[in-house]
Structures are given as C-alpha cells and as structure tokens.
Design an enzyme around this catalytic site. Structure first.
Site, PDB file in Angstrom:
ATOM      1  N   GLU A 115       0.833  -1.207   0.000  1.00  6.30           N
ATOM      2  CA  GLU A 115       0.000   0.000   0.000  1.00  6.30           C
ATOM      3  C   GLU A 115       0.865   1.253   0.000  1.00  6.30           C
ATOM      4  O   GLU A 115       0.619   2.209  -0.738  1.00  6.30           O
ATOM      5  CB  GLU A 115      -0.919   0.000   1.216  1.00  6.30           C
ATOM      6  N   GLU A 190      10.214   1.450   2.103  1.00  9.87           N
ATOM      7  CA  GLU A 190       8.893   1.380   2.725  1.00  9.87           C
ATOM      8  C   GLU A 190       8.731   0.169   3.631  1.00  9.87           C
ATOM      9  O   GLU A 190       7.923   0.201   4.560  1.00  9.87           O
ATOM     10  CB  GLU A 190       7.806   1.371   1.644  1.00  9.87           C
TER      11      GLU A 190
END
Length: 640
Positions: A115, A190
């Site tokens: 995401e 991330e």
C-alpha cells in the site's frame, strides 16, 4: 481600525426526522492507513440518469438506492473482468477508488508495505513521491490509502472535475504499473532493510512500515485487538497480521513482494468505484486507458468464512510493555471478552438488529452493559468497541482496562452474567425505542463528517462487494428496517432474547484476552531483536557486509537526489482555466414566524433525507447585563 465582533446570541438547535422513520450504524475506518486529508462538500438534489454504454464494458445491471437518491450502474470490463460500480449522484464532491482483495498468508505485512510502495512512482509518473507533488497543485478533498485485514483501498476525491480525473489517472497508474514492482529500493525504503550501526560491527533494521509497526506493537490496545482477531479467526486470513509483525517483516524478500503485486493487483481482482455528478461515459473512457493493457485470468483471493469451531471458550493471556511501577501495582491489566457472532454474514434484518442491540448494550453511558462495567469499579474504562462488522463475519468485543490482577476473572464473569440476565429479562421498552431511533437517525442522516459522502458509500459497499455479495444492498435499509420494526412491534424482547441466546449465551466461539503488564518485556524483545541481527551479521561474509553498507548508502542517495525536471513535469496540475469562476450559493427564503411578531424565519431547502435541522437564535443585546454574558454558555450546557 478595529476588530469586528458578532452581537451576543444564544443558539439552540438540532436535527429531527420529518417523518416517523428511524436509522443504523456508522461506517468504520480501516485498520491501517495514512492520516486522512479531507474537506466537506455540498450536496445537491439527486438524479436518475440512464446507464451509458461502452464497447469495452458489459452493463450487468442498473439500480437506484432510493434511501439516498443515487443510481448505481454495475459493469464488467470485458477483456480484464474488472468489476466497476458507477454511482450517479448530484454531489459535486466526486470520489474514485480502486480496491483489491489482499488476504495475507503470513505476518510479513505484505499488503501494508505494498500500500505504501505503489505510491512511490509509476510508469507514467516516475517521481519518487508523485502524490506529494500532486498535492502542490491539487484541490483534492481526500487523498489516501487504507489497508484492512483482507483488502487494500485507494480512494481520492475532488470537487474540481479536471483535478478529479488527474487524481484517478495517477492512482490507476500507481496500482497497475508501480515502480515498486521492479525497483527493490522501494521495498527497502517502505518495508525494511539493514543498516550498519555503531562502528560497523552491528546491524539494525530500518524501514517506514517496520518502524510504524514497532510503534503499533508497543500499544497494549493494538496488541489486544490483534490477539482477539487472530484467536477468533484461527483458520482464515485474519489469523495473521496484514499490517505486519515487526518480528516477521524482515522475512519478506523482493521476490515475494513483486509476486504479491503481480498476483493481487490485477484488474480481475479489482473493485473500481466512481461516485458523483461527473459524466458517467467519461468514467468508462478513462478506465479503458488503463484496463486495455490487461486480459482476464483466474484470481482466487476469496476470504474463507471462519467456522464456529471453538467448542469451549478460550482464555489467552499476553504481556504488554509497562513500567516497573505499573507491574508492581497490579492494577493495569486489561480484559476483553470477544465473540465471533456468526458462521456467515447475518441476514440484513439481523445485521440491523445487531446494530440496535450494540447500542442497547454499549451505546450510551446508561446502556446496560456499559453501565454495569462502569459501576462495578473493577476497572478504569470500558474497552473493546462492541460490534465490529466490516470484515467477513461480525464480532463483538467488550471489557475493561486498568483492572487489578485479582479482579480479572470478575470482569469476565460480570460480562457473562449481564448478558445472560438480559437474555432472560429483556430490555426496557423505552430503551429499545431510544436505541432504534438513534440507529435509524444515524442511517437516514448519513453524516459522514469530514469524509466525502461518496467515500462512505464506497467503504460501506465494500463490506458486501469483496465477499461476492451485492454492493448496492449494503446501503439499503428500508426493507430490513421495516422487518425489524415488525419483529419488535410483535415482541421486542423475544427478538433480542433470540439474538442474545444464539450469538452470545450459547455461543462457545468466544475468547477472553487478558493483557498483563510486564516491566521486562521491552528489554527482552530488544534483546531478541539484537540476537537475531547478530546472528544475521555472523553469517555474512565481509563482502556481504560491504554490500549491506553499499545498499543502504545507495538508498540514502536515491532518497536525497531531487527528481528531474522532466519527471516532475509528468505530474498533472491545475491551471487558472480549470478553476470554477462562479461562487456557489444556496437559495434561501426569508419570512416570518406565525405567532411570533418580530421573529425572522430563515429557511433553505436541501436534500436531507427527511430530516429537518432547526436552530433558534435569540438576540441577547439589551436582555442581559454585560457581566452576565459569560454565563450564557454555561446556562446552555445546563439546558442540554
């Protein structure tokens, strides 16, 4: 010069139903997600347009949600089999979203990390953070992404048409063609990567999601919710953590990461949503720009139902990080009692009935179960959240925090006894009426706060859509409400006794979670992490350690290197010609109040689902002495 001040007034107001009707429960937000960026918008009267045709799409059906005056066209993209829901509403706050079913297979946090990662550049928009750049020239009213335990949502909203289409294009390119699928540095940034620490003799973990989840896993409330979910759903995707367990995140490698995107982020696994007053034909044209690249394929991402398989209620005890004083006092335990309420999703009338029951049990400070727990003196505050219905099957959780260790079992016993008594004795008729009215009012009003209304439509519809149930039915309430009222008119307590007996008293699929303070837990978890890192370092050759250092350095260099002017130029922005020149106004009528000489009646007609909002303003100039004016607000609170 001077400062303008309003004349002192007293304002009394509120909302009430203009008809005899009532309401259900508010939509819930997802477990993981960025901080929302949002703004309110104005609604106009609904319309019922005809469904447009498009050669790339099959129109499956068109339906109207009479409750909200919205028309829904359901399409399937012929080539890719993407599902599309195009909602036509006279609302200028337009919403677009794409949602993928992403049930995790482990606790590496793959859905959550992905995401974050797909928003780090794409084929058409190759900047490192296109959404940061996009915000500089956008009038967005919402720009976000959410990870649930079984799905990932990418919604945007804007009142400006050109801006809305820009946002939708950037999101579509991001999810279908992200840089993250081919560039390992995105996962490193991330998700996680090694850093060389100290004098070069130690390793440490770093990464956006890794650090975020370290914080989550230090929260006793988050640990309790995670444990309850995993214990209630031992046999399906909810038994692992879609957000990521810090102990498991470093097990994720780039091959798994890229394969997950390739498997789950295909249009055949997508639910694509449009809402607002924009041209519905143009929506399909825009989608075809991106879906034309794909062909259909089999995608099995269904979330399995969890059987009611716990024959004897379970008890789970877990530690949470605490100070030495908290541990010594023994008064910081947390207890929650949790039920899986159904082997499948309940029928709409019982879904609504459970919402009313939830309000009867916990909705106000005087609700029976909340009051029993609060008045018991066994803990500091009620926890659990009651009914949770945004996943495959509904659950119910309630308990107390700040419980003395000797009172833990008393909390569980009190919850059981209170529910058993209610199943036997029922509720007061006034309480049932008040809860039904409250729930109905919430449903009819559909007050979405700072969320765009279309976003609440989308999230509400997903509660059905991703489980192969009718998304339109998720927002309909008149028929189940009428059926529920008939049942309650016939015998309200018989209906609620049945719900309580079947789903609580006789339901053994129950888990009690106790969280106990542990002053040594933080240190032991840190020691475990250091041992794992030391073992990893010991297995590395000097060349591998040099590669770790080089990878971390390359990542930092990439993060600090500005995007090129050419890449930045790909980000769409609005010009003056794209802005609305007219100031929008809402017509108003100014009249008088019958029987009240001198009183002015100001009214505006808006689509408010049969609810009248009324405010009475009293001019206090000359009515009170200046020194008494500060007391007016106190007097107003006393009246409430």
């Amino acid at each position: 010069s001077g400062v303008w001040r309003a004349a002192p007034v007293a304002v009394i107001g509120g909302g009430f139903l203009a008809t005899s009707s009532r309401a259900w429960r508010s939509l819930r937000q997802p477990r993981w997600g960025f901080r929302p960026l949002s703004a309110a918008a104005t609604m106009a009267a609904p319309t019922k347009p005809k469904a447009p045709e498009h050669p790339a799409f099959s129109l499956l059906r068109s339906e109207t949600i009479e409750e909200y005056g919205a028309t829904c066209h359901v399409y399937e993209h012929i080539a890719s089999k993407a599902q599309v829901l195009s909602v036509i509403a006279d609302d200028d706050n337009k919403v677009f979203g794409v949602t993928f079913r992403t049930p995790p297979r482990d606790s590496t946090g793959l859905p959550h990390i992905l995401e974050h990662s797909v928003l780090c550049g794409s084929r058409q928009y190759p900047t490192k953070e296109p959404f940061v750049e996009l915000l500089k020239g956008s009038l967005q009213t919402f720009l976000n992404a959410f990870t649930y335990p079984d799905r990932t949502c990418y919604p945007v909203a804007s009142q400006n048409l050109e801006d809305f289409r820009n946002l939708a294009r950037v999101y579509l390119d991001a999810v279908f063609h992200p840089r993250a699928a081919t560039d390992p540095t995105v996962l490193q940034q991330e998700g996680w990567h090694y850093e060389i620490a100290g004098d070069g003799d130690k390793l440490e973990y770093s990464g956006v999601v890794y650090n975020e989840m370290k914080g989550v896993y230090s929260s006793p409330d988050a640990l309790m919710a995670r444990s309850a979910q995993q214990e209630l759903f031992p046999d399906n995707a909810y038994s692992v953590d879609s957000g990521g367990d810090p102990g498991a995140i470093p097990d994720l490698d780039f091959e798994q990461f890229a394969a997950f995107h390739g498997e789950f982020y295909h249009p055949a696994n997508a639910r694509i949503f449009f809402y607002g007053d924009d041209d519905p034909s143009a929506r399909l044209d825009l989608l075809e720009e991106y879906l034309a690249d794909f062909t259909a394929r089999d995608v099995d991402t269904a979330v399995k139902a969890q059987p009611l398989s716990i024959a004897t209620p379970k008890k789970v005890t877990l530690p949470f990080p605490a100070s030495a004083s908290d541990d010594d006092e023994g008064g910081q335990h947390m207890v929650s009692v949790n039920w899986l309420l159904d082997a499948e999703a309940p029928e709409p009338v019982d879904e609504l009935g459970l919402a009313v029951l939830d309000h009867l049990l916990l909705g106000t400070s005087t609700s029976v179960l909340r009051k029993a727990l609060t008045d018991s003196g066994l803990g500091e505050s009620v926890i659990g959240g009651g009914l949770q219905d945004e996943l495959r099957q509904p659950t119910f959780a309630v308990g107390l925090k700040g419980v003395a260790k000797d009172d833990v079992e008393k909390v569980e016993a009190l919850v059981e006894a209170t529910i058993a008594n209610l199943a036997r004795d029922g509720f007061e008729a006034d309480d049932v009426e008040a809860s039904l009215n409250t729930v109905e009012f919430q449903l009819r009003e559909f007050n979405t706060g700072s969320f765009p209304k279309g976003l609440s439509f989308m999230l509400g519809m997903m509660r059905n859509w991703i489980y192969e149930r009718d998304p339109v039915d998720a927002l309909r309430f008149e028929a189940p409400l009428a059926a529920l009222k008939d049942a309650l008119d016939n015998d309200a307590n018989a209906y609620f006794r049945s719900l309580l007996e079947l789903r609580f008293v006789k339901n053994t699929h129950r888990v009690t979670v106790e969280m106990k303070p542990d002053a040594t837990l933080e240190a032991s978890e840190k020691a475990d992490e250091e041992a794992r890192l030391a073992a990893a370092r010991d297995e590395m050759t000097p060349a591998q350690l040099d590669a770790v250092a080089a990878t971390a350095a390359a990542l930092k260099e990439k993060q600090t290197t500005p995007d090129t002017a050419e890449d930045l130029a790909t980000i769409p922005s609005l010009g003056l010609d794209d802005l609305e020149k007219k100031v929008k106004s809402i017509p108003k009528d100014v009249g008088t109040v019958p029987g009240a000489p001198g009183a002015t009646l100001l009214s505006r007609e808006l689509p408010t689902a049969g609810i009248v909002y009324a405010d009475v303003a009293l001019d206090l100039r000359g009515a009170l002495d200046a020194e008494d004016l500060p007391l007016v607000s106190l007097f107003g609170r006393m009246l409430q």
